[in-house]
Design a protein around this motif. Structure first.
Motif, PDB file in Angstrom:
ATOM      1  N   ARG A 342      83.515 129.846 105.284  1.00  0.00           N
ATOM      2  CA  ARG A 342      83.484 128.743 106.254  1.00  0.00           C
ATOM      3  C   ARG A 342      82.593 127.603 105.775  1.00  0.00           C
ATOM      4  N   ARG A 343      81.767 127.877 104.805  1.00  0.00           N
ATOM      5  CA  ARG A 343      80.864 126.847 104.293  1.00  0.00           C
ATOM      6  C   ARG A 343      81.560 126.112 103.158  1.00  0.00           C
ATOM      7  N   ARG A 344      81.891 124.884 103.409  1.00  0.00           N
ATOM      8  CA  ARG A 344      82.651 124.133 102.420  1.00  0.00           C
ATOM      9  C   ARG A 344      81.833 123.814 101.168  1.00  0.00           C
ATOM     10  N   THR A 345      80.531 123.737 101.320  1.00  0.00           N
ATOM     11  CA  THR A 345      79.693 123.558 100.133  1.00  0.00           C
ATOM     12  C   THR A 345      79.843 124.749  99.193  1.00  0.00           C
ATOM     13  N   VAL A 346      79.898 125.943  99.751  1.00  0.00           N
ATOM     14  CA  VAL A 346      80.084 127.140  98.933  1.00  0.00           C
ATOM     15  C   VAL A 346      81.443 127.107  98.254  1.00  0.00           C
ATOM     16  N   LEU A 347      82.469 126.668  98.987  1.00  0.00           N
ATOM     17  CA  LEU A 347      83.803 126.572  98.375  1.00  0.00           C
ATOM     18  C   LEU A 347      83.812 125.553  97.243  1.00  0.00           C
ATOM     19  N   ALA A 348      83.110 124.432  97.433  1.00  0.00           N
ATOM     20  CA  ALA A 348      83.031 123.429  96.369  1.00  0.00           C
ATOM     21  C   ALA A 348      82.278 123.978  95.168  1.00  0.00           C
ATOM     22  N   LEU A 349      81.210 124.738  95.408  1.00  0.00           N
ATOM     23  CA  LEU A 349      80.474 125.361  94.305  1.00  0.00           C
ATOM     24  C   LEU A 349      81.346 126.358  93.561  1.00  0.00           C
ATOM     25  N   ALA A 350      82.084 127.174  94.301  1.00  0.00           N
ATOM     26  CA  ALA A 350      82.949 128.163  93.666  1.00  0.00           C
ATOM     27  C   ALA A 350      84.036 127.497  92.834  1.00  0.00           C
ATOM     28  N   ALA A 351      84.632 126.437  93.365  1.00  0.00           N
ATOM     29  CA  ALA A 351      85.677 125.727  92.616  1.00  0.00           C
ATOM     30  C   ALA A 351      85.099 125.087  91.362  1.00  0.00           C
ATOM     31  N   THR A 352      83.898 124.518  91.481  1.00  0.00           N
ATOM     32  CA  THR A 352      83.243 123.928  90.308  1.00  0.00           C
ATOM     33  C   THR A 352      82.987 124.992  89.246  1.00  0.00           C
ATOM     34  N   ALA A 353      82.495 126.150  89.687  1.00  0.00           N
ATOM     35  CA  ALA A 353      82.196 127.227  88.746  1.00  0.00           C
ATOM     36  C   ALA A 353      83.451 127.700  88.018  1.00  0.00           C
ATOM     37  N   VAL A 354      84.523 127.885  88.755  1.00  0.00           N
ATOM     38  CA  VAL A 354      85.770 128.349  88.139  1.00  0.00           C
ATOM     39  C   VAL A 354      86.305 127.306  87.169  1.00  0.00           C
ATOM     40  N   LEU A 355      86.249 126.037  87.558  1.00  0.00           N
ATOM     41  CA  LEU A 355      86.775 124.978  86.700  1.00  0.00           C
ATOM     42  C   LEU A 355      86.013 124.927  85.375  1.00  0.00           C
ATOM     43  N   PHE A 356      84.694 124.983  85.422  1.00  0.00           N
ATOM     44  CA  PHE A 356      83.925 124.912  84.185  1.00  0.00           C
ATOM     45  C   PHE A 356      84.012 126.206  83.384  1.00  0.00           C
ATOM     46  N   ALA A 357      84.228 127.323  84.056  1.00  0.00           N
ATOM     47  CA  ALA A 357      84.474 128.565  83.316  1.00  0.00           C
ATOM     48  C   ALA A 357      85.753 128.453  82.499  1.00  0.00           C
ATOM     49  N   VAL A 358      86.777 127.850  83.097  1.00  0.00           N
ATOM     50  CA  VAL A 358      88.040 127.652  82.378  1.00  0.00           C
ATOM     51  C   VAL A 358      87.848 126.669  81.224  1.00  0.00           C
ATOM     52  N   PHE A 359      87.101 125.590  81.462  1.00  0.00           N
ATOM     53  CA  PHE A 359      86.828 124.640  80.381  1.00  0.00           C
ATOM     54  C   PHE A 359      86.047 125.302  79.244  1.00  0.00           C
ATOM     55  N   SER A 360      85.187 126.260  79.598  1.00  0.00           N
ATOM     56  CA  SER A 360      84.380 126.908  78.560  1.00  0.00           C
ATOM     57  C   SER A 360      85.218 127.751  77.609  1.00  0.00           C
ATOM     58  N   PHE A 361      86.477 128.026  77.970  1.00  0.00           N
ATOM     59  CA  PHE A 361      87.351 128.764  77.051  1.00  0.00           C
ATOM     60  C   PHE A 361      87.567 127.987  75.760  1.00  0.00           C
ATOM     61  N   GLY A 362      87.337 126.687  75.786  1.00  0.00           N
ATOM     62  CA  GLY A 362      87.455 125.891  74.570  1.00  0.00           C
ATOM     63  C   GLY A 362      88.866 125.414  74.302  1.00  0.00           C
ATOM     64  N   THR A 363      89.181 125.287  73.045  1.00  0.00           N
ATOM     65  CA  THR A 363      90.462 124.693  72.653  1.00  0.00           C
ATOM     66  C   THR A 363      91.574 125.722  72.494  1.00  0.00           C
ATOM     67  N   GLU A 364      91.226 127.017  72.550  1.00  0.00           N
ATOM     68  CA  GLU A 364      92.244 128.076  72.468  1.00  0.00           C
ATOM     69  C   GLU A 364      91.792 129.253  73.322  1.00  0.00           C
ATOM     70  N   ILE A 365      92.722 129.829  74.048  1.00  0.00           N
ATOM     71  CA  ILE A 365      92.407 130.971  74.904  1.00  0.00           C
ATOM     72  C   ILE A 365      92.271 132.223  74.037  1.00  0.00           C
ATOM     73  N   ILE A 366      91.137 132.904  74.185  1.00  0.00           N
ATOM     74  CA  ILE A 366      90.860 134.131  73.438  1.00  0.00           C
ATOM     75  C   ILE A 366      90.588 135.243  74.449  1.00  0.00           C
ATOM     76  N   VAL A 367      91.219 136.387  74.253  1.00  0.00           N
ATOM     77  CA  VAL A 367      91.041 137.533  75.148  1.00  0.00           C
ATOM     78  C   VAL A 367      90.751 138.761  74.304  1.00  0.00           C
ATOM     79  N   LEU A 368      89.577 139.356  74.522  1.00  0.00           N
ATOM     80  CA  LEU A 368      89.163 140.548  73.780  1.00  0.00           C
ATOM     81  C   LEU A 368      89.320 140.327  72.274  1.00  0.00           C
TER      82      LEU A 368
END
Length: 591
Positions: A342-368
């Motif tokens: 219900r706290r929209r600030t928390v939702l904005a923080l979570a979305a920011t975290a997910v977005l930058f986590a995805v950006f941190s993957f770099g120029t190619e997706i690597i898994v294991l």
């Protein structure tokens, strides 16, 4: 508006201000800060045993470089020279320190420590200050803006300051871990409790941005991106609050620009167009991205991690293990986001975290450790000016800052709603204890020879000329810079591990070794003395002239030192002399 972001139409119990709470709870504050200081000391404890002769085992190259940066700060302060540029490395061309991994402002502030105890001690001190200072700064922000609980603020800020990625980067990347200004930048951008004072806060923001520019340009970039994305997401989730907040934000940003531009214009000019500036990057940015699987993993410096554990997923190198939050913390964060949905600030923080986590993957997706061939989102911006030198895996630090705020929100609500403390603390402990840092591993290194620390080198070098260290194993060997740091960067060297412009203006990591240096390295590697003729002697003296070298010094720890000495006796047509713990050749022209 309360001391929290006003983002709900009907606040629940977790958003009410505490009643009857004392304005200041010094025992709680001191407990948190002492814990941070103790953790920072623990992480750097093996260096503190003997700063001059201990070396980070996982980054033996960059520690001498950063020590030299602190030495240069002391030199610039005592000689009233330009701290943004230097002619003490890469003689005769010099280097642009704004365009390198420098810490200009901290080096100037800590110059008294460097002058009194040496650059190695300053490096160890600053490494710990970066961790404890970053955590303490976030604690101040969280305590003033998010919660009345010292425990809640301390847990969230502690994650940010001592996250596994911060410990990994503490292997000599202090220009990245120096994030103690970031929370105050955030505080100036976001709405504040009490009188708004937009002009004063805008002016302070401009000063803080300038200070961060002189502390670490990459962190400044990530801060701007992270704050900008969060503000946009928060505005999208709180459209009714935007109209009320926008005028104040506009004034703060406008005043900040008006202050930042005159203060930062010269450092920015030096960075972008000054002497020895360059474009592009010598790094293969594609190497530096987080493995998708690294987020629920443990890194080499966590209590439940280790080198073998961390090696099962990909990272650019051991100093770039920036994700690695473990499964427990990710589960806890997901549960907290749901609980606080219900706290929209928390939702904005979570979305920011997910977005930058995805950006941190770099120029190619690597898994294991498997390169999937799928283009990562960072590839779209990786070659843009100002962004091209940023290492994408470090974007994970933006995510971790958002996660720290979510932890604080969660603990705050647990405290305010009367959730049994043993219950929620057990959940936090299960997530955070496995991430507790281990002490950084170190190895031994020989002390800087007395020839340099006692100033004997001055008797053999003219003003504006340099000292060449031999043998060096590669073009950006840090041996000469380490010896120079023992003179507080007063001694100039013809090489150095700095980025400089290449023939076409693109970034180049140092200069190729001279033929003289290459020959000395060959003799050290093989133990053989090469044949030396008149042509080889001429080339050697040409190399000396190119670097304005007056003195050549043999590393006393070099393998096959006798072979190197005999080789240089022949190449330089000068017999080596011994003083201050080293063999040296005075190659100044005959007087």
């Amino acid at each position: 508006m309360s001391h929290r972001l006003a983002d709900e139409r009907a606040p629940d119990a977790s958003t009410k201000d505490p009643t009857g709470a004392p304005a200041r709870r010094w025992p709680g504050h001191l407990t948190v800060l002492v814990c941070y200081a103790a953790l920072a000391y623990w992480v750097t404890s093996r260096l503190w045993v003997a700063p001059q002769t201990r070396l980070l085992a996982d980054n033996r190259n960059d520690q001498p470089l950063m020590e030299w940066m602190f030495a240069h700060g002391a030199y610039a302060l005592t000689h009233l020279s330009n701290p943004l540029l230097t002619d003490s490395v890469q003689v005769p061309h010099g280097a642009n320190l704004m365009a390198n991994s420098s810490v200009v402002l901290p080096a100037l502030i800590l110059a008294p420590v460097t002058l009194a105890f040496g650059a190695a001690t300053t490096f160890v001190l600053f490494s710990g200050l970066c961790l404890a200072g970053t955590a303490a700064a976030w604690y101040v922000l969280f305590r003033r803006r998010l919660t009345g609980s010292a425990l809640a603020a301390g847990l969230g800020a502690g994650l940010i300051g001592f996250a596994p990625g911060m410990i990994s980067l503490s292997n000599a990347h202090v220009h990245i871990t120096a994030q103690f200004l970031v929370p105050f930048v955030v505080a100036c951008v976001l709405p504040s409790p009490g009188p708004p004072r937009p002009v004063r806060r805008g002016a302070l923001l401009g000063v803080l941005l300038t200070a961060q520019l002189l502390t670490g340009t990459e962190v400044l970039l990530f801060t701007a991106l992270g704050v900008g994305v969060f503000v946009l997401l928060w505005a999208a989730l709180n459209p009714w609050a935007v109209r009320r907040a926008l005028p104040g934000l506009a004034i703060r940003l406008g005043v900040a620009v008006a202050v930042f531009v005159p203060l930062a214009s010269y450092p920015l000019w030096v960075l972008l167009a000054g002497p020895n500036s360059y474009h592009g990057t010598p790094w293969d940015i594609g190497v530096y991205g987080t493995d998708v699987a690294s987020w629920p993993w443990f890194n080499a410096f966590s209590l439940l991690g280790g080198a073998a554990q961390a090696g099962r997923v990909y990272s650019g190198n051991v100093t770039e293990q920036t994700a690695f939050l473990g499964p427990g913390l990710l589960v806890l964060l997901a549960a907290l986001v749901w609980w606080l949905r219900r706290r929209r600030t928390v939702l904005a923080l979570a979305a920011t975290a997910v977005l930058f986590a995805v950006f941190s993957f770099g120029t190619e997706i690597i898994v294991l450790r498997t390169h999937t061939g799928v283009t990562g989102p960072w590839a779209a911006v990786a070659r843009l000016p100002l962004i091209e030198q940023a290492i994408p895996d470090r974007l994970a630090l933006v995510s971790i800052a958002a996660f720290g705020a979510i932890l604080t929100f969660g603990a705050d609500r647990a405290v305010r709603t009367g959730l049994p403390r043993p219950l929620w603390l057990a959940g936090y402990a299960a997530a955070l204890v496995p991430l507790l840092p281990t002490a950084l591993p170190v190895t031994h290194r020989p002390p800087i020879p007395q020839f340099f620390t006692a100033g004997s080198w001055r008797d053999h070098v003219r003003a504006g000329h340099s000292v060449l260290a031999v043998p060096t194993t590669f073009a950006t060997d840090r041996l000469s810079m380490r010896w120079s740091s023992g003179t507080n960067a007063e001694m100039a060297v013809p090489d150095g591990a700095v980025m400089i412009p290449g023939p076409n203006g693109e970034a180049q990591w140092g200069t190729p070794r001279s033929r003289l240096a290459t020959t000395a390295a060959w003799a050290s590697r093989t133990g053989r003395v090469p044949r030396v003729d008149a042509a080889a002697q001429t080339r050697a003296h040409s190399d000396l002239a190119a670097g304005r070298t007056d003195c050549v010094v043999l590393d006393p720890a070099a393998p096959h030192g006798e072979a190197v000495r005999r080789t240089l006796d022949r190449l330089l047509s000068v017999r080596a002399r011994y003083a201050g713990g080293v063999w040296y050749w005075d190659v100044r022209p005959a007087r």
